[in-house]
Design a protein around this motif. Structure first.
Motif, short mmCIF file in Angstrom:
data_model
loop_
_atom_site.label_atom_id
_atom_site.label_comp_id
_atom_site.label_asym_id
_atom_site.label_seq_id
_atom_site.Cartn_x
_atom_site.Cartn_y
_atom_site.Cartn_z
N TYR A 19 3.21 5.91 -2.93
CA TYR A 19 4.42 6.52 -3.50
C TYR A 19 4.25 6.77 -4.99
N TYR A 33 0.83 -1.21 0.00
CA TYR A 33 0.00 0.00 0.00
C TYR A 33 0.86 1.26 0.00
N ILE A 34 1.93 1.25 0.77
CA ILE A 34 2.82 2.41 0.80
C ILE A 34 3.45 2.63 -0.58
#
Length: 317
Positions: A299, A294-295
């Motif tokens: 990004y 998810y990060i």
């Protein structure tokens, strides 16, 4: 309603083996639809070259030169099926009444294209092509594909079962699609969010008549992961719930450890401790991996990089 201007949008990646035959078939189908009053003379077949490494673009150029019904887009580099399809749809949006997306191998039955347009004329903005059955798939592919659709439903994603990217979209549905700006594209999940009146056309999928599938297992898994993480935060909620459960189980593990220590059973308890460490370590790594996915998507989104870049557009008016 007057005869609609229909654009067939076909992403192509290394399709030199199938394109000569599939272009002939779709051109014949377009001619048939014109005779039936289902497509205006301005209707076109838009072929999108997604950074192919073979002669695909040369074939597209020749088709555009020989037939006014063909138009071609050459992307500056390979951007993947979803971005290639989006580039074609957004290009067609300004010139068509409706656009139909389909694959270059024509495994999706083009004989039902009449039904797509008929439903559009009846007032539908989105028409989904849905497979009747998966007899042509291997047992593994059938099981995993159907499992994916069911899993997406469980996660709360509004997705049409057994529907790929064979669909018709009206001009206003395409305009609605253009408002979705995410980089991580999963059109099967985005299109139902647009709303408007929709319907289904059922068909049987054929065997690929030449060439190899452009979606091997690795790409299928990547595509499925993109779909899950782009449209549901439930995996993050599952991680939270899993943490609570593990914490509760850890209390029992602590009580067991204290009991073993009090009665001198430390050596027999070694197995349970080691097993717990490995179990918790594996779960932690899995959870970190999901959160990291998810990060990574965040990004990609915040950089706002272009989803595709058109190098050449051959237009036939």
């Amino acid at each position: 309603m007057a005869e609609p201007v229909v654009y067939f949008v076909i992403p192509c990646y290394n399709e030199e083996e199938v394109l000569p035959e599939s272009s002939k078939r779709i051109l014949a189908k377009l001619s048939s639809m014109r005779k039936k009053g289902l497509a205006d003379s301005k209707s076109r077949i838009l072929l999108v070259n997604d950074g192919s490494k073979d002669r695909t673009w040369e074939i597209i150029e020749k088709l555009c030169a020989d037939h006014e019904e063909f138009e071609g887009i050459k992307l500056a580099h390979n951007r993947g099926h979803q971005n290639a399809l989006l580039s074609g749809l957004m290009t067609a949006m300004e010139k068509c009444d409706c656009a139909i997306s389909l694959d270059a191998d024509l495994q999706d039955d083009i004989e039902v294209l009449d039904e797509f347009v008929e439903k559009y004329i009846d007032g539908c903005d989105v028409v989904y092509g849905v497979r009747n059955k998966r007899d042509t798939d291997t047992f593994f592919k059938k099981t995993t594909a159907e499992g994916f659709y069911k899993f997406m439903k469980v996660l709360g994603v509004d997705i049409v079962f057994n529907h790929a990217d064979y669909r018709l979209m009206s001009k206003r549905a395409l305009e609605g699609l253009s408002e979705y700006n995410e980089v991580n594209l999963f059109l099967r999940g985005i299109v139902p969010l647009i709303g408007y009146r929709s319907d289904y056309v059922y068909y049987d999928r054929h065997e690929r008549f030449a060439g190899e599938s452009k979606y091997p297992l690795k790409k299928m898994l990547s595509f499925a992961l993109d779909g899950i993480t782009s449209f549901s935060v439930k995996p993050l909620k599952l991680i939270s719930n899993l943490g609570i459960i593990i914490s509760l189980l850890s209390v029992f593990g602590l009580l067991y450890a204290l009991f073993s220590h009090a009665f001198g059973f430390t050596v027999p308890g070694w197995t349970a401790i080691v097993a717990s460490i490995w179990l918790l370590g594996g779960i932690q790594l899995l959870c970190i991996g999901v959160v990291g996915t998810y990060i990574g998507k965040i990004y990609s989104e915040v950089k706002h990089r272009p989803r595709y870049r058109i190098e050449t557009y051959i237009e036939n008016r």
